[in-house]
Design an enzyme around this catalytic site. Sequence first.
Site, PDB file in Angstrom:
ATOM      1  CG  HIS A  11       8.103  13.568   7.953  1.00 37.97           C
ATOM      2  ND1 HIS A  11       8.860  13.762   6.810  1.00 37.97           N
ATOM      3  CD2 HIS A  11       8.989  13.157   8.899  1.00 37.97           C
ATOM      4  CE1 HIS A  11      10.122  13.480   7.049  1.00 37.97           C
ATOM      5  NE2 HIS A  11      10.238  13.116   8.321  1.00 37.97           N
ATOM      6  CG  HIS A  40      10.619  13.119  12.169  1.00 41.42           C
ATOM      7  ND1 HIS A  40      10.825  11.877  11.612  1.00 41.42           N
ATOM      8  CD2 HIS A  40      10.004  12.906  13.365  1.00 41.42           C
ATOM      9  CE1 HIS A  40      10.345  10.937  12.440  1.00 41.42           C
ATOM     10  NE2 HIS A  40       9.847  11.542  13.500  1.00 41.42           N
ATOM     11  CG  ASP A  80      12.674  11.095   6.268  1.00 45.88           C
ATOM     12  OD1 ASP A  80      13.117  11.579   5.212  1.00 45.88           O
ATOM     13  OD2 ASP A  80      13.040  11.460   7.390  1.00 45.88           O
ATOM     14  CG  ASP A 126      15.140  15.692   9.632  1.00 48.69           C
ATOM     15  OD1 ASP A 126      14.113  15.476  10.305  1.00 48.69           O
ATOM     16  OD2 ASP A 126      15.633  14.834   8.874  1.00 48.69           O
ATOM     17  CG  HIS A 127      11.922  16.265   6.647  1.00 49.02           C
ATOM     18  ND1 HIS A 127      12.094  15.872   5.341  1.00 49.02           N
ATOM     19  CD2 HIS A 127      12.627  15.367   7.392  1.00 49.02           C
ATOM     20  CE1 HIS A 127      12.859  14.791   5.293  1.00 49.02           C
ATOM     21  NE2 HIS A 127      13.186  14.466   6.534  1.00 49.02           N
ATOM     22  CG  HIS A 183       9.280   8.295   8.656  1.00 50.19           C
ATOM     23  ND1 HIS A 183      10.434   7.568   8.759  1.00 50.19           N
ATOM     24  CD2 HIS A 183       9.581   9.543   9.145  1.00 50.19           C
ATOM     25  CE1 HIS A 183      11.390   8.322   9.273  1.00 50.19           C
ATOM     26  NE2 HIS A 183      10.892   9.523   9.522  1.00 50.19           N
ATOM     27  CG  HIS A 186      16.859  11.848   4.908  1.00 51.38           C
ATOM     28  ND1 HIS A 186      16.923  10.851   5.861  1.00 51.38           N
ATOM     29  CD2 HIS A 186      16.215  12.875   5.485  1.00 51.38           C
ATOM     30  CE1 HIS A 186      16.324  11.252   6.958  1.00 51.38           C
ATOM     31  NE2 HIS A 186      15.886  12.488   6.770  1.00 51.38           N
TER      32      HIS A 186
END
Length: 312
Positions: free
Chosen positions: A62, A64, A212, A66-67, A142, A270
């Site tokens: 996805h 976000h 997530d 941090d990914h 999410h 995570h």
Amino acid sequence: MDFELRILGSSSATPSANRHHTAQVLTIGNQYHLIDCGEGTQMQLMLYKIKHQRICSIYISHLHGDHYFGLAGLLSTMHLQGRHMPLHLFGPPGLLEILSLQFKYSGTNLCFKLIFHELDTACYRKIFEDKAITVHSIPMEHRVPCCGFLFREKLKPRPLIKDKLPDFLRPPQLVRLKWGEDIKDEQGNVLVHNSDVTLDPKPSRSYAYCSDSRYKPDLLPYLSHVDLMYHEATFMDDLRERAEYTYHSTARQAAQLALAAKVRHLVIGHFSVRYKDLSPLLAEAQEVFPATDLANEGSVFCVQDQPALPAT
């Protein structure tokens, strides 16, 4: 054939001094599959001596940061070092637009073919297949469109029992026996029964990456009996309401899902930056599902090839 998972990063939202953003490498045979690509991923690849030019596919769960914030940098490095092999990139709508804009204003024209596969994150669907494995998307719940990934080995050939093979068999017939066929004559009469001269194939191995998501019990049909499952565990269970509000899961919830799905081994990650010591999260999960480990950076989780069973 190797089937192992290497953890490169396990922090949520913001990194900490000893935890990078989410990234993992799944090695199947001689191929590397990169799963998510948080900031600093290429530095982690160098630290653990994983040659990024051997990565054949990248899966982004996805959008976000941090990914995927490490993705443009990694692709640029591959380009600067003269990669020539095509690279498969799987990700949600919008990812290709983001990369195109970054490369446009940096004047980057990749010297290798980037094959982008846009994912429908809302459904379970086969997204990749080769001679050895299949990969399916798994719908997560999410705040933005998000999916996990299920990697499965294909059915393996049946080992031949050499001392039971008749001398008249030719190579094409031996191949047919390996794939479960009986050998028949032109009239359809069975000359060699497959079960008499072969063993059952070694079990196919599997890995499920659950990115997530809120606790989602309706994933059970997709996760049933997988060998290795990663599931996010951003919070401990005393913050269950916080997890629900932010569309995340707790360590206990991850363990409950693993128990219900009858998986063999659970890895949780995570982690919220609020947890300096991760042992309480591990203890919470192990109360429910003892076969749980932390996604510590550098950790390697191997799924062993099980021996073939005798023919019945």
